[in-house]
Enzyme design. Structure first.
Site, PDB file in Angstrom:
ATOM      1  N   ASP A 405      40.360  31.425 -50.618  1.00 27.52           N
ATOM      2  CA  ASP A 405      40.993  30.209 -50.114  1.00 27.52           C
ATOM      3  C   ASP A 405      42.400  30.560 -49.629  1.00 27.52           C
ATOM      4  OD1 ASP A 405      41.305  27.523 -49.559  1.00 27.52           O
ATOM      5  OD2 ASP A 405      41.613  26.910 -51.635  1.00 27.52           O
ATOM      6  N   GLU A 408      44.600  31.509 -44.355  1.00 29.63           N
ATOM      7  CA  GLU A 408      44.865  31.362 -42.914  1.00 29.63           C
ATOM      8  C   GLU A 408      45.909  32.361 -42.365  1.00 29.63           C
ATOM      9  OE1 GLU A 408      42.537  28.442 -44.334  1.00 29.63           O
ATOM     10  OE2 GLU A 408      44.563  28.755 -45.070  1.00 29.63           O
ATOM     11  N   ASP A 483      39.494  21.219 -46.276  1.00 31.60           N
ATOM     12  CA  ASP A 483      39.871  20.065 -47.089  1.00 31.60           C
ATOM     13  C   ASP A 483      39.576  18.759 -46.365  1.00 31.60           C
ATOM     14  OD1 ASP A 483      40.709  21.817 -49.025  1.00 31.60           O
ATOM     15  OD2 ASP A 483      42.819  21.746 -48.450  1.00 31.60           O
TER      16      ASP A 483
END
Length: 799
Positions: A405, A408, A483
């Site tokens: 997670d 990015e 999300d």
């Protein structure tokens, strides 16, 4: 129309006339008077690569996206020159390169126009950042449509949209918000029943404009790097997508349990809470294969540690969960807490593994642990180190999967949400700034994770899930859509995103069922799970700050609905596994948008809701509250309503009844659908019988079922079972022929065959041309029979 002169006045520069050219086998290089180079490489008869250099030299040729195993080679190649152009011909394409300005026009071998350039290649120098902004513009053909580009949360057909690729942490994103977590610079276009694709392999921030700024122009550009793209010809969309997936790589087959149902929350802790949740699944007999641990399992959010207060003996807990059929999946983020007493931090400092700012200090940013440094996953030495860190989790403790997670990479408390652009990266020996490395950072983290799990899980198969991804990430990892929110709009978005990801080469994708942020109603959760069980990756996940979101958290009615649909998922596991094997072998997406399924039908070009699951199921979610049904488009052909066997003619819209306990679900006539008995988890039961649901068709249809040991690598040594079925239906006959491949011996001896829609009463059954009495096959009143699995031909003859 804006002229080249006007564009030049705005800072754009264009190639001028070709002054020389050369050929080196499958590669052609053209040089212009103003020192622009165009390199055309014939990858396959249907795939051409175009590279441009503006100062007479190409950059070193390197790509994270292109798979080393990608197919290459062509059947035919000609090169010729005429008054106006140089012409490259393959067995499928004819590419004209204009002598005056390098503009390209591409035709098929019958002379039909596929793709034409408007301004073609042009560029401007970026004086602020250095380097070129490289651009390409093409003429949009009449009624041309555009699809793909990863996780964009907008209408499936991108015509009229402008989007960008810059991996971004977008908590609770909304419809049409852009960019999101993934960067997949690949689109498929369709006009005049001709489909082609463009893969712009450039990792800088890229943009695509599909006739938004100018009605008849499609363009794409990047804030740095090369104009380097692949042109992929169909003419069918299926050929475009499979060629792109072959080019950027296909995954290996996952263990079967990963296709089961997964349960997640931020966060399940302490151990007693984990056990409470898993016990409840077994008590209520709701199938589940995986339980996830979010960041709170760690000691102060430090990666590769355990909070010994919450989880005093992780190995014992993981072993006990395994005994009950649960595989444990844990989260790992890229941020490493700055802590001199933290062993992982010390290793990275001592070996110089962290990213640095341009003027020397380490990149520092705030994430969950507080202030962190970040490994440079574009450095192969760092990836090797990171892979080795998984030994304790995988080998010693027994964790079965890892969830990457925040990659990015996400950074808190800064407006950009990510690294400063001056951060430096190794980029596998091609040093660069974060402007170039940003979009691949998450993929390279997932790659290192995959390599570690594969090493330490062997002889079992690895399982990785990532939030951020660039083209080619599918070689290493599954993904989810980030999300999302517990709203009806997000249910629509989830459906679009997963279809789009499948069309973008990344089929092993799902969404947070129920929504990550906010609280779903029971009705919304029911509709979410009805869609989610038809996504390749199937997981409920929530932020946890709004209450519970397990399948039993709403009402008995919703619990029963969730159970029924999760049970359907488990029944369809052999169908799903077969879909996945075809994706692995051929690059065929597991979900197929209607335009992919039938591009010749113009009614499909703007459909968003309906999709094909595998080859034989048509699914359409209910997207509004208080609905007892919906209008939907049924593609051409005949389809059985899964719930009542009603046969519907396609090629038009229908009103379909779907109360809360149903989703509009149809089966293509002629399909043979394999089913397992319901299990509480994969491997709970030995499969004693494979059900084949046979849907009569007047005509022919093919189906198949792939099986192996469900994990491990014996299937690569031929120990698999692939059964191909050919159904032929006539007015008074039904013939099923079976062709078998592979050395794997399935645990069951019989098929339970259930016949649907048979227009005649069976008088005689022949097994490999020998008539068999009804009592031997146990023909029942409900059109089911038990038959030896090793038949070559089954023949049902009517009265």
């Amino acid at each position: 129309m804006i002229t080249n002169t006007e564009l030049e006045q705005k800072g754009n520069v264009f190639p001028n006339n070709i002054v020389s050219h050369q050929r080196d086998a499958d590669t052609f290089t053209f040089t212009t008077a103003n020192n622009v180079l165009l390199q055309v490489k014939v990858i396959r008869d249907s795939v051409l690569r175009f590279r441009y250099a503006t100062e007479g030299n190409f950059e070193p040729d390197f790509s994270y996206a292109i798979d080393d195993q990608a197919s290459t080679g062509y059947n035919h190649l000609e090169f010729e020159e005429n008054t106006y152009a140089f012409v490259i011909k393959t067995a499928k394409l004819v590419c004209h390169i204009a002598k005056v300005n390098l503009k390209k026009t591409i035709y098929d071998v019958d002379g039909a126009l596929i793709c034409d350039e408007e301004s073609g290649f042009h560029w401007e120098y970026d004086y602020e950042s250095g380097g070129n902004i490289v651009k390409m513009s093409k003429i949009a053909q009449k009624a041309e449509s555009y699809y793909g580009l990863g996780d964009k949360p907008m209408h499936f057909n991108l015509k009229g949209k402008r989007v960008q690729n810059w991996a971004t942490d977008q908590y609770a994103f909304g419809k049409d918000q852009d960019p999101l977590y993934k960067s997949v610079p690949f689109y498929t276009a369709l006009h005049d029943n001709i489909s082609y694709g463009i893969f712009f392999d450039n990792t800088f921030r890229t943009y695509f404009d599909f006739c938004q700024e100018r009605r008849n122009v499609t363009s794409f550009w990047a804030e740095g790097g090369e104009m380097n793209y692949y042109f992929i010809y169909g003419p069918n969309m299926e050929q475009v997508v499979t060629s792109y997936t072959d080019l950027t790589g296909k995954p290996e087959l996952p263990p079967l349990w990963t296709l089961g149902y997964h349960q997640c929350k931020w966060s399940y802790y302490p151990e007693s809470k984990v056990k409470e949740v898993t016990d409840k699944f077994r008590e209520l007999k709701i199938p589940c294969d995986a339980i996830y641990l979010d960041i709170d399992y760690m000691e102060g959010f430090r990666c590769f540690t355990w909070n010994k207060e919450y989880f005093p003996d992780p190995k014992r807990m993981v072993d006990e969960l395994k005994e009950d059929g649960f595989k444990t999946v844990v989260i790992i983020d890229p941020g490493i807490k700055i802590d001199k007493d933290y062993d992982i931090y010390q290793q990275a400092i001592e070996n110089d593994y962290f990213c640095k700012r341009a003027d020397g200090p380490l990149m520092r940013g705030k994430v969950w642990p507080g202030e962190c440094n970040f490994p440079d996953f574009t450095n192969p030495e760092v990836r090797e180190w990171w892979a080795g860190l998984y030994k304790e989790l995988i080998s010693d403790i027994g964790v079965k999967g890892v969830w990457n997670d925040m990659n990015e990479p996400a950074v808190m408390e800064v407006p950009t949400k990510t690294f400063p652009l001056d951060v430096r990266h190794d980029y596998d020996g091609h040093p660069c700034s974060h402007r170039k490395a940003h979009n691949v950072y998450g993929t390279q983290m997932a790659r290192a994770t995959y390599e570690g799990i594969k090493r330490f899980a062997y002889p079992k198969r690895p399982f990785v899930i990532t939030r951020s991804a660039y083209s080619g990430a599918q070689r290493y990892t599954s993904s989810w859509t980030g999300d999302n929110v517990a709203t009806w709009e997000h249910l629509w978005i989830a459906n679009i995103q997963v279809q789009r990801m499948c069309l973008s080469g990344m089929s092993f994708t799902g969404t947070d069922i129920g929504g990550f942020a906010e609280q779903p109603t029971g009705e919304l959760y029911a509709r979410y799970i009805q869609l989610g069980v038809f996504h390749p990756f199937c997981r409920t996940h929530s932020s946890g700050d709004h209450g519970e979101q397990e399948p039993w958290s709403f009402s008995d009615e919703v619990t029963d609905i969730a159970r029924n649909f999760i049970e359907l998922r488990y029944e369809l596991l052999p169908y799903l596994y077969t879909m996945f094997k075809e994706y692995v072998d051929e690059g065929v997406p597991m979900l197929k948008a209607l335009v992919y399924y039938d591009q010749e039908d113009p009614q499909t070009h703007y459909r968003t809701d309906e999709f094909i699951f595998g080859h034989h199921f048509l699914v359409c979610p209910v997207l509004e509250p208080n609905a007892q049904g919906r209008r939907m488009y049924i593609p051409r052909g005949k389809w059985y309503n899964y719930w009542n066997d009603e046969i519907i003619d396609g090629g038009k819209e229908h009103w379909v009844v779907a109360d809360l306990d149903k989703i509009p679900l149809f089966v293509k006539e002629g399909a043979i659908v394999p089913k397992y008995p319901v299990q509480q988890y994969v491997g709970e039961k030995e499969i004693e019988e494979l059900t084949l649901e046979v849907y009569y068709k007047h005509g022919k249809e093919q189906s198949m079922v792939y099986e192996d040991a469900q994990d491990g690598y014996d299937y690569k040594k031929g120990r698999y079972s692939l059964r191909k079925f050919k159904l032929t239906g006539k007015s008074n006959e039904l013939i099923i022929q079976q062709h078998k491949e592979g050395k794997f011996i399935t645990s069951y001896e019989n098929f339970k065959i259930k016949l649907h829609g048979l227009p005649f009463k069976v008088k005689t059954i022949e097994f490999d041309n020998e008539e068999i009495p009804f009592e031997k096959v146990k023909l029942n009143g409900d059109n089911t029979l038990l038959i030896d699995k090793n038949f070559t031909e089954l023949h049902f003859i009517g009265e």
